[in-house]
Design an enzyme around this catalytic site. Structure first.
Site, PDB file in Angstrom:
ATOM      1  N   GLU A  25       3.462  -9.191 -11.689  1.00 42.50           N
ATOM      2  CA  GLU A  25       2.736  -7.943 -11.461  1.00 42.50           C
ATOM      3  C   GLU A  25       3.279  -6.819 -12.342  1.00 42.50           C
ATOM      4  O   GLU A  25       2.505  -6.039 -12.909  1.00 42.50           O
ATOM      5  CB  GLU A  25       2.861  -7.529  -9.987  1.00 42.50           C
ATOM      6  N   ASN A  64      -6.506  -2.197  -8.175  1.00 38.00           N
ATOM      7  CA  ASN A  64      -5.461  -2.724  -7.310  1.00 38.00           C
ATOM      8  C   ASN A  64      -4.849  -3.977  -7.941  1.00 38.00           C
ATOM      9  O   ASN A  64      -5.492  -4.656  -8.741  1.00 38.00           O
ATOM     10  CB  ASN A  64      -6.065  -3.081  -5.950  1.00 38.00           C
ATOM     11  N   ARG A 103      -5.537   1.499   9.767  1.00 43.79           N
ATOM     12  CA  ARG A 103      -6.668   2.171   9.124  1.00 43.79           C
ATOM     13  C   ARG A 103      -6.359   3.648   8.897  1.00 43.79           C
ATOM     14  O   ARG A 103      -5.600   4.259   9.640  1.00 43.79           O
ATOM     15  CB  ARG A 103      -7.929   2.044   9.979  1.00 43.79           C
ATOM     16  N   GLN A 154       5.947 -10.821  -8.089  1.00 39.10           N
ATOM     17  CA  GLN A 154       6.160  -9.410  -8.401  1.00 39.10           C
ATOM     18  C   GLN A 154       6.576  -9.209  -9.852  1.00 39.10           C
ATOM     19  O   GLN A 154       6.163  -8.239 -10.492  1.00 39.10           O
ATOM     20  CB  GLN A 154       7.204  -8.816  -7.466  1.00 39.10           C
ATOM     21  N   MET A 175      -1.024  -0.045   1.669  1.00 47.22           N
ATOM     22  CA  MET A 175      -1.313  -0.983   2.744  1.00 47.22           C
ATOM     23  C   MET A 175      -2.426  -0.532   3.684  1.00 47.22           C
ATOM     24  O   MET A 175      -2.595  -1.077   4.772  1.00 47.22           O
ATOM     25  CB  MET A 175      -0.032  -1.256   3.551  1.00 47.22           C
ATOM     26  N   ARG A 176      -3.176   0.470   3.290  1.00 48.89           N
ATOM     27  CA  ARG A 176      -4.333   0.923   4.080  1.00 48.89           C
ATOM     28  C   ARG A 176      -5.606   0.635   3.303  1.00 48.89           C
ATOM     29  O   ARG A 176      -5.600   0.543   2.079  1.00 48.89           O
ATOM     30  CB  ARG A 176      -4.237   2.414   4.362  1.00 48.89           C
ATOM     31  N   HIS A 194      -3.234  -7.575  -6.600  1.00 46.48           N
ATOM     32  CA  HIS A 194      -3.156  -8.385  -5.384  1.00 46.48           C
ATOM     33  C   HIS A 194      -2.328  -9.637  -5.687  1.00 46.48           C
ATOM     34  O   HIS A 194      -2.520 -10.278  -6.727  1.00 46.48           O
ATOM     35  CB  HIS A 194      -4.562  -8.786  -4.924  1.00 46.48           C
ATOM     36  N   LEU A 212      -8.779   1.730   1.647  1.00 44.39           N
ATOM     37  CA  LEU A 212      -9.350   2.955   1.090  1.00 44.39           C
ATOM     38  C   LEU A 212     -10.874   2.858   1.131  1.00 44.39           C
ATOM     39  O   LEU A 212     -11.457   1.866   0.695  1.00 44.39           O
ATOM     40  CB  LEU A 212      -8.867   3.141  -0.347  1.00 44.39           C
ATOM     41  N   SER A 221       7.852  -0.689  -6.471  1.00 40.42           N
ATOM     42  CA  SER A 221       8.308  -1.354  -7.700  1.00 40.42           C
ATOM     43  C   SER A 221       7.217  -1.372  -8.770  1.00 40.42           C
ATOM     44  O   SER A 221       7.519  -1.257  -9.965  1.00 40.42           O
ATOM     45  CB  SER A 221       8.781  -2.780  -7.393  1.00 40.42           C
TER      46      SER A 221
END
Length: 255
Positions: free
Chosen positions: A235, A168, A124, A232, A151-152, A170, A154, A72
């Site tokens: 965001e 990012n 990971r 959201q 969702m990993r 958050h 970096l 989204s």
């Protein structure tokens, strides 16, 4: 030239003006106005942007979007680009989930999209995946890396190659509630508000430089789901706005 009004930026005072300049102004009775600085809007910053753009016909910010799920925030960014409120070229969308909706939407929008095999280490990315992501970013000549629901964690080589150019969003008012399900943490703590934070990414989780935040009220009867939906919405407004101001904020676009 005998100006009635002479304006200078807030990094000066009347006392620190060039003595000859000040004397000439006082001689003609000009009013000297010292104006407060707006970040990224000084004459010097403007001249730097002009100089950087010499010989270029495309001044769009070249970005990549990394996501793992619904996408989204990617959609909000894409819509801002399409409307002209964010001058950007989305060079590629990368995902660690092969059938993720974000890849499907990128394909629908005609944006280059790639799946990166994350490896078998749970949440990971494998060293091979970390390198592959960085290689794709460089191959697509990306200037800014946008994490939109990725969702990993970096790590290098991307964080070194794109130092201060990975950003990012958050779902909390950092430094509160880092990590997963931050909105649920705010709700459980009995806070009166939650929100979202756009921040640069470094080697520590949700600890990079904060660029901007937007609050979202916690209402009576809120559940984790209703609160998250409200965050959201914030965001989707805040993230494209901050990205559209990237250069004006003096943030880097190259190594």
């Amino acid at each position: 030239i005998k100006p009635h009004l002479y304006a200078k930026g807030g990094d000066y005072t009347v006392e620190t003006l060039n003595p000859e300049e000040r004397g000439a102004l006082e001689e003609v009775g000009a009013k000297i106005a010292i104006l407060p600085l707006v970040p990224g809007r000084s004459t010097t910053a403007t001249l730097k942007r002009v100089a950087a753009g010499e010989g270029k016909t495309d001044d769009r910010l070249k970005i990549a979007v990394l996501g793992s799920g619904y996408g989204s925030n990617f959609e909000a960014i894409y819509e801002a680009v399409q409307s002209g409120t964010f001058k950007a070229d989305i060079r590629v969308v990368l995902s660690d989930v092969k059938d993720s909706r974000i890849l499907q939407k990128a394909a629908e929008f005609g944006v280059a999209n790639l799946f990166v095999e994350p490896g078998a280490s749970g949440g990971r990315l494998s060293p091979a995946a970390q390198k592959e992501i960085c290689d794709h970013l460089k191959r697509h000549e990306v200037e800014v890396v946008v994490l939109a629901g990725f969702m990993r964690i970096l790590k290098d080589p991307t964080l070194t190659e794109f130092k201060d150019r990975v950003v990012n969003v958050h779902p909390s008012l950092l430094p509160k509630y880092k990590g997963l399900k931050a909105w649920a943490q705010a709700l459980e703590a009995g806070d009166s508000e939650a929100g979202c934070t756009v921040h640069l990414v470094n080697n520590e989780i949700d600890s990079g430089r904060i660029l901007e935040q937007q609050a979202a009220p916690i209402l009576t009867g809120d559940t984790a789901e209703t609160l998250y939906a409200r965050i959201q919405e914030a965001e989707h407004t805040l993230f494209p706005k901050v990205l559209s101001e990237w250069r004006e904020r003096g943030l880097p676009v190259g190594s």
